[in-house]
Design an enzyme around this catalytic site. Structure first.
Site, PDB file in Angstrom:
ATOM      1  N   SER A 182      43.748  36.355 -46.310  1.00  0.00           N
ATOM      2  CA  SER A 182      43.533  37.331 -45.090  1.00  0.00           C
ATOM      3  C   SER A 182      45.011  37.885 -44.760  1.00  0.00           C
ATOM      4  CB  SER A 182      43.047  36.365 -43.586  1.00  0.00           C
ATOM      5  OG  SER A 182      42.922  37.333 -42.749  1.00  0.00           O
ATOM      6  N   ASP A 196      43.007  44.517 -42.118  1.00  0.00           N
ATOM      7  CA  ASP A 196      43.955  43.488 -42.459  1.00  0.00           C
ATOM      8  C   ASP A 196      43.538  43.407 -44.140  1.00  0.00           C
ATOM      9  OD1 ASP A 196      41.554  42.090 -42.189  1.00  0.00           O
ATOM     10  OD2 ASP A 196      42.759  40.323 -41.903  1.00  0.00           O
ATOM     11  N   ASP A 203      41.528  41.266 -45.679  1.00  0.00           N
ATOM     12  CA  ASP A 203      40.235  40.964 -46.158  1.00  0.00           C
ATOM     13  C   ASP A 203      39.159  41.956 -45.234  1.00  0.00           C
ATOM     14  OD1 ASP A 203      41.191  39.495 -44.091  1.00  0.00           O
ATOM     15  OD2 ASP A 203      39.330  38.094 -44.489  1.00  0.00           O
ATOM     16  N   ASP A 244      38.402  41.840 -42.049  1.00  0.00           N
ATOM     17  CA  ASP A 244      37.462  41.510 -41.020  1.00  0.00           C
ATOM     18  C   ASP A 244      38.120  41.888 -39.970  1.00  0.00           C
ATOM     19  OD1 ASP A 244      39.377  39.778 -41.436  1.00  0.00           O
ATOM     20  OD2 ASP A 244      38.478  37.809 -41.060  1.00  0.00           O
TER      21      ASP A 244
HETATM   22 MG    MG Z   1      41.400  38.559 -42.109  1.00  0.00          MG
END
Ligand code: MG
Length: 451
Positions: free
Chosen positions: A101, A244, A246, A248
């Site tokens: 992340s 960010d 990843d 999400d």
């Molecule tokens: Mg993330």
């Protein structure tokens, strides 16, 4: 359990690559084997962000899974929510996302999903840790090994977002927003530019190569969004979006190039969804008070949960909430997924602006303004417990919530104190209408804890 280079928790395993006490090939293999032993059998979806260390981690994960007889569907580089959606739609037994992340590039991690495409609950996560520590894996004979196939799922994710009633594709195609997008060269780069194009936007890409070269700090916080702000100004964009690694999480830069802060992403979406569909909202305890103010306009209830995405997801499901998430730019929209998704955030924020016929700065001005300050103090969990009496005295008259650390709620402000799970420190977050008041709350909490 862990060291400064490794964290093993109920949500997965996270460590520094190349350190003996970090995320080694062996630990990745053993953790995937533990997860597969926990799942017993079936199909597992795997996907990863763009970190170059994935080429070491993914084969180890596949070995562990297939070695325990699970069939792997590798959907390649994609955002975390794409894996969640794939688990749900392909009716898999679970999923593993290879991403650290917002952690720096030297980190990588495995995050586990259950058969609903949601993160493992703490109880499920404990079971996996237990198997990992005991090392009793369900390795199967040669004729029972699992299979591996490749599958592209990003286009399905885009399609599902476009199919949502709340996403006003026709309106947006007419509106033709000019959007700067900063994916930090992470997984969002394979999805969000295409989604924006399908929504009729003109895209100005910033760090949109999926090569894992994090050209800025990976968290989409204002101090890391200078390149995006510049792109918005130079190209006269209507808005800037940042993910960010990843994808999400989603943060917004207004049409003047000002990073408005991550809290506004969820606030805009909550306002938008409630204006069309009144129902419950769920957010964590450290998310802005703006959400209560907005929900109040629609007489909607806001549920507050412990910090941690899964807690918000479970609450949203239990209360059949219509919208929720985390103030760090994490939008959870149940008709799509019970997990944070930056892509659905983009589509809903743009639909909101088109619906309201306003600019980002005008939308910000329409919401009550707060200042949030985050601070840390050298105080362990035991110390916080010991100072509980002092804290209660310092903040007498407040409504008290002890679901996660301790939170004191006043009429227009709040302060939340949480001990870290990984270090002997505590985080103090305060929000108030002015910086002075927020600072005062931080000061009082700090004094009550260590003074
Ligand atoms: Mg993330």
């Amino acid at each position: 359990m862990g060291s400064k280079n490794l964290m093993v928790s109920v949500s997965g395993i996270r460590g520094v690559i190349g350190m003996e006490d970090g995320l080694t090939p062996e630990r990745a293999l053993r953790y995937a084997s533990a997860y597969a032993t926990f799942c017993k059998k079936g199909k597992v979806i795997i996907g990863s962000d763009t970190r170059p260390s994935r080429s070491m981690v993914i084969p180890a994960v596949i070995s562990g899974l297939t070695g325990c007889g699970m069939d792997v569907v590798d959907i390649g580089i994609c955002p975390t929510p794409t894996v969640e959606l794939a688990v749900k739609e392909m009716k898999a037994r679970g999923g593993i996302i290879i991403t650290a992340s917002h952690n720096p590039i030297q980190w990588n991690a495995l995050k586990m999903l259950n058969s609903k495409g949601m993160f493992l609950s703490p109880a499920e996560g404990e079971k996996v840790i237990n198997i990992f520590e005991k090392g009793r894996f369900n390795y199967v004979p040669h004729n029972k090994l699992g299979s591996v196939e490749r599958h592209d799922f990003v286009h399905v994710h885009i399609k599902r977002v476009l199919e949502l009633d709340a996403v006003k594709s026709t309106l947006l195609k007419r509106r033709k927003f000019k959007v700067a997008l900063d994916c930090v060269n992470g997984a969002g780069a394979v999805l969000s530019p295409h989604l924006l194009e399908k929504l009729g936007c003109k895209v100005v890409p910033v760090n949109c190569e999926p090569d894992g070269d994090f050209a800025r700090g990976p968290e989409p916080v204002p101090q890391n969004l200078k390149m995006l702000s510049e792109a918005v100004r130079e190209n006269s964009c209507d808005i800037g979006f940042a993910h960010d690694p990843d994808a999400d999480r989603l943060a917004i830069v207004d049409e003047n190039g000002t990073a408005v802060g991550e809290e506004y992403t969820l606030a805009f979406v909550v306002d938008y969804i409630l204006s069309h569909n009144r129902g419950s909202v769920a957010v964590n305890l450290s998310t802005s008070r703006m959400n209560e103010d907005i929900a109040g306009r629609y007489k909607a209830k806001v549920h507050r949960t412990k910090v941690g995405e899964i807690n918000v997801s479970l609450k949203l499901r239990a209360c059949r909430g219509v919208i929720g998430g985390e103030g760090n730019g994490g939008v959870i929209y149940p008709p799509l997924l019970y997990g944070r998704d930056g892509a659905v955030g983009i589509a809903l924020v743009l639909s909101y602006l088109a619906d309201k016929k306003c600019t980002v700065s005008e939308a910000v001005a329409m919401l009550p303004a707060y200042v949030m300050i985050k601070s840390k103090v050298d105080a362990s969990r035991a110390q916080v417990r010991k100072k509980m009496g002092g804290l209660k005295k310092a903040f007498s008259g407040a409504e008290i919530n002890t679901d996660d650390g301790i939170k004191f709620d006043f009429e227009r402000s709040w302060v939340h104190i949480r001990a870290s799970n990984t270090e002997p420190i505590s985080r103090i977050i305060a929000e108030a209408p002015t910086r002075k008041e927020a600072r005062e709350l931080i000061k009082e909490a700090t004094e009550a804890l260590v003074g």
